[in-house]
Design an enzyme around this catalytic site. Structure first.
Site, PDB file in Angstrom:
ATOM      1  N   CYS A 113      -6.556   0.543  -0.147  1.00 46.84           N
ATOM      2  CA  CYS A 113      -5.060   0.619  -0.801  1.00 46.84           C
ATOM      3  C   CYS A 113      -5.168  -0.373  -1.991  1.00 46.84           C
ATOM      4  O   CYS A 113      -4.232  -0.176  -2.656  1.00 46.84           O
ATOM      5  CB  CYS A 113      -4.259   0.222   0.284  1.00 46.84           C
ATOM      6  SG  CYS A 113      -4.309   1.090   1.711  1.00 46.84           S
ATOM      7  N   HIS A 252       2.184  -2.414  -2.482  1.00 44.00           N
ATOM      8  CA  HIS A 252       1.649  -1.105  -1.995  1.00 44.00           C
ATOM      9  C   HIS A 252       2.646  -0.408  -0.884  1.00 44.00           C
ATOM     10  O   HIS A 252       3.165  -1.118  -0.235  1.00 44.00           O
ATOM     11  CB  HIS A 252       0.417  -1.578  -1.539  1.00 44.00           C
ATOM     12  CG  HIS A 252      -0.224  -0.639  -0.626  1.00 44.00           C
ATOM     13  ND1 HIS A 252      -0.584   0.979  -0.886  1.00 44.00           N
ATOM     14  CD2 HIS A 252      -0.631  -0.466   1.070  1.00 44.00           C
ATOM     15  CE1 HIS A 252      -0.973   1.653  -0.090  1.00 44.00           C
ATOM     16  NE2 HIS A 252      -1.173   0.811   1.182  1.00 44.00           N
ATOM     17  N   ASN A 282       2.128   6.527   2.817  1.00 43.29           N
ATOM     18  CA  ASN A 282       0.971   5.457   2.324  1.00 43.29           C
ATOM     19  C   ASN A 282      -0.254   6.352   1.818  1.00 43.29           C
ATOM     20  O   ASN A 282      -0.670   7.095   2.788  1.00 43.29           O
ATOM     21  CB  ASN A 282       0.441   4.783   3.514  1.00 43.29           C
ATOM     22  CG  ASN A 282      -0.753   3.651   3.062  1.00 43.29           C
ATOM     23  OD1 ASN A 282      -1.188   3.975   1.909  1.00 43.29           O
ATOM     24  ND2 ASN A 282      -1.133   2.785   3.893  1.00 43.29           N
TER      25      ASN A 282
END
Ligand code: COA
Length: 326
Positions: A113, A252, A282
């Protein structure tokens, strides 16, 4: 002094939407649980056969157009992805092929990520160092390809998408600072166990569902908040700035509760924090890339604004950078 600035942003989200209500029919979960524990309402999912390079291509075309650059002008292509089309060739090479680019340096970054922040920072340094002039940086993921849709603890979290940025050499200092960290001792808390050299694909690995994301959510949550606060604090200090100087924090998008905890510890009011987790979930490396593009499209980033990207992910890895929009 030679540096780099962002001159074009693009994003692509596959059209198919998977809502919390859809997931209620697949696993033992509820819209209420997913919404309150994560902030996610829906996510995008590709059709079968679509790879990360295809999403990257769509996002890259938009970014290049907005940058007013031709594909032949690009001499560096970096794709951040944990769901590459193949183990090799790199997804960056596939992207180059789709674009019809020639003679660009192409490579992938595996930093989960934090991949887009890692890739942006690398491109900035390559351009600043004089090796390349125009870079295409993409975060692209088909996380649905490694998601176990019978595991309620993970399948509600992830989605597919891509975001792209075009950087070009500039005498204006736009990237003010960057920091990237990692801790391999914690690699087991978020992992795709099989399919690599240590555990190649076999009937057993398939039977044991080892080609899907395995995650210790609770442990990750605690580390995430700590390292994201640390990374953002470091880059702000490096840039000689404070939280109050930041126009927009783009964290994030893993969990709304993580985002809020990070913002609180950084002393950032939530109206200065970009959040789109409800629509996309996500998307690993694509989350920061899509959020940056979307924030810009919505007019939330203007000239001279200070933008902070802040991400963490499996590895563990984390990173942050400060950009003055020029
Ligand atoms: N629907 C309903 N219940 C669920 C569920 C779901 N989708 N997923 C888990 N549960 C249950 C668990 O089984 C557990 O039940 P139990 O108490 O009976 O054992 C309960 O909910 C609490 O689970 P827990 O894992 O403690 O929840 P949580 O509050 O920690 O939230 C995450 C789970 C995954 C949302 C959260 O830990 C998280 O976001 N962690 C970070 C993840 C992350 O950042 N990942 C990506 C890194 S880039």
């Amino acid at each position: 002094m030679r540096s780099a600035k962002i001159v074009g942003l693009g994003k692509y989200l596959p059209p198919k939407v998977l809502t919390n209500a859809d997931l209620e029919k697949i696993v033992d979960t509820t819209d209420e649980w997913i919404t309150t524990r994560t902030g996610i309402k829906e996510r995008r999912i590709v059709e079968k056969g679509v790879g990360s390079s295809h999403l990257a291509y769509e996002a890259a075309k938009i970014a290049l157009k907005r940058a007013d650059l031709k594909v032949q002008d690009i001499d560096l292509i970096i794709v951040a992805s944990i769901t590459p089309d193949n183990q090799f060739p790199s997804t960056a090479c596939y992207l180059q092929r789709h674009l019809g680019a020639r003679c660009a340096c192409c490579f992938d970054i595996s930093a989960a990520c934090a991949g887009f922040v890692y890739a942006l920072s690398c491109a900035w340094q390559f351009i600043k160092g004089g090796l390349y002039k125009n870079a295409l940086v993409v975060g692209s993921e088909v996380l649905s390809s490694i998601t176990d849709f019978s595991d309620r603890s993970t399948c509600v979290l992830f989605g597919d998408g891509a975001g792209a940025a075009v950087l070009t050499a500039s005498d204006k200092e736009s990237f003010l600072s960057a920091y990237m960290g990692g801790d391999g001792s914690q690699s087991d808390i978020l992992i795709l166990p099989a399919g690599g050299s240590r555990m190649p694909a076999s009937h057993e690995t398939v039977d044991q569902k080892l080609h899907y994301i395995k995650m210790k959510g609770n442990e990750l949550f605690r580390v995430a908040v700590r390292v994201m606060v640390d990374a953002a604090s470091r880059v702000l200090k490096q840039a000689g700035l404070e939280s109050k100087d930041v126009t927009l924090l783009i964290p994030h998008q893993a969990n709304n509760r993580i985002i809020k905890a990070v913002a609180k510890r950084l002393n950032m009011p939530l109206d200065k924090v970009y959040v789109n987790i409800a629509q996309y979930g996500n998307m690993s490396s694509a989350s920061s890339a899509v959020a940056l593009c979307e924030a810009w499209e919505e007019g939330r980033i203007k000239k001279d604004d200070i933008v902070v990207l802040d991400a963490f992910g499996g590895g563990l890895v984390w990173g942050s950078c400060v950009i003055r929009w020029v």
